[in-house]
Design a protein around this motif. Structure first.
Motif, PDB file in Angstrom:
ATOM      1  N   GLU A   1       0.805  -1.212   0.000  1.00  0.00           N
ATOM      2  CA  GLU A   1       0.000   0.000   0.000  1.00  0.00           C
ATOM      3  C   GLU A   1       0.843   1.269   0.000  1.00  0.00           C
ATOM      4  N   ARG A   2       2.107   1.142   0.318  1.00  0.00           N
ATOM      5  CA  ARG A   2       2.934   2.336   0.480  1.00  0.00           C
ATOM      6  C   ARG A   2       3.065   3.076  -0.854  1.00  0.00           C
ATOM      7  N   PRO A   3       3.240   4.395  -0.813  1.00  0.00           N
ATOM      8  CA  PRO A   3       3.300   5.171  -2.057  1.00  0.00           C
ATOM      9  C   PRO A   3       4.569   4.878  -2.848  1.00  0.00           C
ATOM     10  N   ARG A   4       4.408   4.801  -4.156  1.00  0.00           N
ATOM     11  CA  ARG A   4       5.528   4.622  -5.081  1.00  0.00           C
ATOM     12  C   ARG A   4       5.453   5.722  -6.136  1.00  0.00           C
ATOM     13  N   LEU A   5       6.570   5.987  -6.789  1.00  0.00           N
ATOM     14  CA  LEU A   5       6.587   6.982  -7.850  1.00  0.00           C
ATOM     15  C   LEU A   5       5.636   6.575  -8.973  1.00  0.00           C
ATOM     16  N   LEU A   6       4.765   7.497  -9.359  1.00  0.00           N
ATOM     17  CA  LEU A   6       3.859   7.295 -10.477  1.00  0.00           C
ATOM     18  C   LEU A   6       4.429   8.014 -11.692  1.00  0.00           C
ATOM     19  N   THR A   7       4.430   7.370 -12.840  1.00  0.00           N
ATOM     20  CA  THR A   7       4.981   7.975 -14.051  1.00  0.00           C
ATOM     21  C   THR A   7       3.973   7.872 -15.192  1.00  0.00           C
ATOM     22  N   ARG A   8       3.977   8.897 -16.029  1.00  0.00           N
ATOM     23  CA  ARG A   8       3.130   8.870 -17.226  1.00  0.00           C
ATOM     24  C   ARG A   8       3.619   9.929 -18.206  1.00  0.00           C
ATOM     25  N   THR A   9       3.156   9.815 -19.417  1.00  0.00           N
ATOM     26  CA  THR A   9       3.456  10.786 -20.458  1.00  0.00           C
ATOM     27  C   THR A   9       2.249  11.710 -20.617  1.00  0.00           C
ATOM     28  N   GLY A  10       2.522  13.006 -20.757  1.00  0.00           N
ATOM     29  CA  GLY A  10       1.418  13.933 -20.905  1.00  0.00           C
ATOM     30  C   GLY A  10       1.872  15.371 -20.894  1.00  0.00           C
ATOM     31  N   ASP A  11       0.901  16.269 -20.868  1.00  0.00           N
ATOM     32  CA  ASP A  11       1.156  17.701 -20.846  1.00  0.00           C
ATOM     33  C   ASP A  11       1.353  18.163 -19.415  1.00  0.00           C
ATOM     34  N   GLY A  12       2.413  18.934 -19.165  1.00  0.00           N
ATOM     35  CA  GLY A  12       2.736  19.360 -17.811  1.00  0.00           C
ATOM     36  C   GLY A  12       1.677  20.245 -17.189  1.00  0.00           C
ATOM     37  N   ASP A  13       1.152  21.204 -17.945  1.00  0.00           N
ATOM     38  CA  ASP A  13       0.138  22.113 -17.399  1.00  0.00           C
ATOM     39  C   ASP A  13      -1.130  21.354 -17.016  1.00  0.00           C
ATOM     40  N   GLU A  14      -1.542  20.438 -17.874  1.00  0.00           N
ATOM     41  CA  GLU A  14      -2.738  19.654 -17.566  1.00  0.00           C
ATOM     42  C   GLU A  14      -2.509  18.772 -16.341  1.00  0.00           C
ATOM     43  N   ALA A  15      -1.307  18.183 -16.253  1.00  0.00           N
ATOM     44  CA  ALA A  15      -0.994  17.328 -15.107  1.00  0.00           C
ATOM     45  C   ALA A  15      -0.960  18.135 -13.816  1.00  0.00           C
ATOM     46  N   TYR A  16      -0.411  19.354 -13.883  1.00  0.00           N
ATOM     47  CA  TYR A  16      -0.355  20.212 -12.696  1.00  0.00           C
ATOM     48  C   TYR A  16      -1.763  20.500 -12.183  1.00  0.00           C
ATOM     49  N   ALA A  17      -2.660  20.891 -13.090  1.00  0.00           N
ATOM     50  CA  ALA A  17      -4.030  21.209 -12.691  1.00  0.00           C
ATOM     51  C   ALA A  17      -4.748  19.992 -12.131  1.00  0.00           C
ATOM     52  N   ALA A  18      -4.519  18.833 -12.743  1.00  0.00           N
ATOM     53  CA  ALA A  18      -5.196  17.618 -12.283  1.00  0.00           C
ATOM     54  C   ALA A  18      -4.697  17.194 -10.906  1.00  0.00           C
ATOM     55  N   GLU A  19      -3.392  17.208 -10.708  1.00  0.00           N
ATOM     56  CA  GLU A  19      -2.841  16.765  -9.432  1.00  0.00           C
ATOM     57  C   GLU A  19      -3.136  17.754  -8.310  1.00  0.00           C
ATOM     58  N   LEU A  20      -3.216  19.044  -8.641  1.00  0.00           N
ATOM     59  CA  LEU A  20      -3.566  20.042  -7.631  1.00  0.00           C
ATOM     60  C   LEU A  20      -4.939  19.749  -7.034  1.00  0.00           C
ATOM     61  N   ASN A  21      -5.810  19.140  -7.823  1.00  0.00           N
ATOM     62  CA  ASN A  21      -7.158  18.818  -7.366  1.00  0.00           C
ATOM     63  C   ASN A  21      -7.328  17.349  -6.993  1.00  0.00           C
ATOM     64  N   ASN A  22      -6.214  16.631  -6.897  1.00  0.00           N
ATOM     65  CA  ASN A  22      -6.244  15.221  -6.526  1.00  0.00           C
ATOM     66  C   ASN A  22      -5.923  15.105  -5.037  1.00  0.00           C
ATOM     67  N   PRO A  23      -6.879  14.777  -4.189  1.00  0.00           N
ATOM     68  CA  PRO A  23      -6.662  14.846  -2.739  1.00  0.00           C
ATOM     69  C   PRO A  23      -5.806  13.706  -2.192  1.00  0.00           C
TER      70      PRO A  23
END
Length: 449
Positions: A68-90
């Protein structure tokens, strides 16, 4: 293994706030080494691989199982979109208290690294220290090689909560301080900035709950280059105040213009105060605990108030607060804040991390930008007004102010206009010519986020 939360830590359980660090990178990233570096950080800091669980009348930290422990998550995508999505990911209660994400462009040369940590187990100083330590470990792995796995420890080394590190204080002194703070809040209620997003009728379409669900967190940013940042610091030294007080004064003046009339209004400024450097012995930034308290002061601000005089008042009151040792008493009354929310109710919240270093990276990888933003889960559009949050941090000598906001409360155009007026006020300070009226000395630094 469990570790009970202290009163300071428990306050964040209900607030659901988190430190949101981002680093924009250019060059090649060794994903395996970065994953190993994050694993090393979570192994060294058990709070990062814990969850919040009920513990009698309070809460505790409990270690996550290995899978269950957190691990690095990786993906390909747009940085601005990822920033906005993760900012709202609790980071919900019951789940991991940290998250690390690497989002890479298809060409593999541009990346966004995101490090999110629950404020229950961190503050601004420790989250930045964690971010830099992670990249230090990454650099060592890339430059020197070595194993990529984190060695498991026999038993977690939980950090001591800051509540256990305070100097002694009598119960009578604490009770007297609490009574005084409650009375001050009652006698000087502060004005709040009204939301500009229209609230729909409760009986019509889009009632409060529906509109609340439609909102999301965004961030509006103000930056100054090194020359202007240096100019702002020069004006602060020449005027005998801190940069924090110049920023707080500018925020207060900008908020005042959002209220009716030109006459004096009672405004509140909430400044986080660093405890780490004021404990004996000092607590290192690497200790993953929230080690911060707050100072709330109220001021009469009108449309004609002189910004420098307001800054002097902010600076003097904050300095006196610390010299009296009231910041330690403020920590002790933390359990009373949920019952007396006006103890932290302010027109503006002005954090200040001071000047902090960015990450040190191996050759071939460059940090283009580093940001720190506070975010939380619960916003209340139905309240109609609230404080304005400004997160201030200078990475590598360049000042930045982040204005996080909820779109069901403030519109993007409203926050951009607020940001632009704050920038104009800071530019006036940063470019002010020297006068003989101010004496040159180094002001006391007081605040931290």
């Amino acid at each position: 293994m469990h570790r009970a939360l202290c009163p300071v830590e428990s306050l964040y359980v209900g607030q659901r706030s988190r430190a949101f660090l981002s680093c924009t990178l250019r060059g090649r990233v060794d994903v395996e080494a970065l994953s190993a570096a994050f694993d090393a950080m979570t192994e060294a800091n058990p709070t990062l691989r814990s969850r919040i669980v009920p513990d009698g009348a309070g809460h505790a930290l409990s270690l996550l199982d290995e899978d269950e422990r957190p691990r690095l998550l990786t993906r390909t995508g747009d940085g601005d979109e990822a920033y906005a999505a993760e900012l709202n990911n609790p980071l919900p209660v019951g789940g991991p208290l940290s998250r690390a994400v690497l989002v890479s462009a298809p060409d593999g040369e541009r990346h966004l690294f995101l490090l999110v940590v629950d404020h229950t187990v961190t503050d601004g100083h420790s989250s930045i220290a964690l971010h830099n330590a992670l990249w230090d470990h990454y650099r060592t792995l890339v430059e020197e090689g070595g194993g990529t796995g984190a060695a498991a420890s026999d038993a977690p080394q939980w950090p001591r909560p800051v509540s256990q590190l305070l100097p002694p204080a009598g119960e009578a002194d604490t009770a007297e301080y609490l009574e005084r703070r409650i009375e001050e809040a009652r006698e000087h209620p502060v004005a709040l900035v009204p939301y500009d997003v229209r609230r729909p009728s409760v009986t019509g379409e889009g009632a409060d709950g529906a509109a609340d669900a439609d909102g999301h967190i965004e961030v509006c940013r103000l930056t100054l280059d090194t020359e202007l940042t240096t100019g702002l610091r020069r004006t602060a030294r020449r005027s005998g105040v801190s940069v924090h007080s110049l920023i707080a004064s500018t925020l207060l003046a900008t908020a005042r213009r959002r209220l009716d009339g030109d006459g004096p209004r009672t405004l509140g400024c909430l400044s986080p105060v660093d405890l780490r450097s004021r404990l004996t012995p000092a607590l290192p930034a690497s200790a993953m605990v929230p080690a911060v308290t707050t100072h709330l002061q109220t001021l009469e601000v009108s449309g004609a108030s002189d910004p420098l005089e307001t800054a002097r008042a902010v600076h003097a009151r904050l300095s006196d607060y610390i010299s009296r040792g009231d910041h330690f008493l403020e920590v002790r009354i933390t359990p009373e804040i949920p019952r007396n929310p006006t103890l932290q109710l302010a027109t503006v919240i002005a954090t200040n991390m001071g000047v902090v270093p960015g990450p040190r990276l191996p050759d071939g990888l460059e940090a283009v930008d580093v940001r720190l933003v506070p975010a939380r889960e619960h916003y209340f559009p139905q309240a109609g007004r609230s404080p304005v949050m400004a997160c201030v941090v200078s990475f590598e000598g360049r000042l930045a102010i982040e204005f996080p906001y909820y779109t069901a409360c403030f519109s993007p155009s409203f926050v951009r206009a607020f940001r632009d007026e704050v920038r104009d006020g800071l530019l006036a300070f940063a470019t002010a010519e020297e006068t003989g009226a101010a004496t040159e000395h180094e002001p006391v630094g007081a605040a931290a986020g």
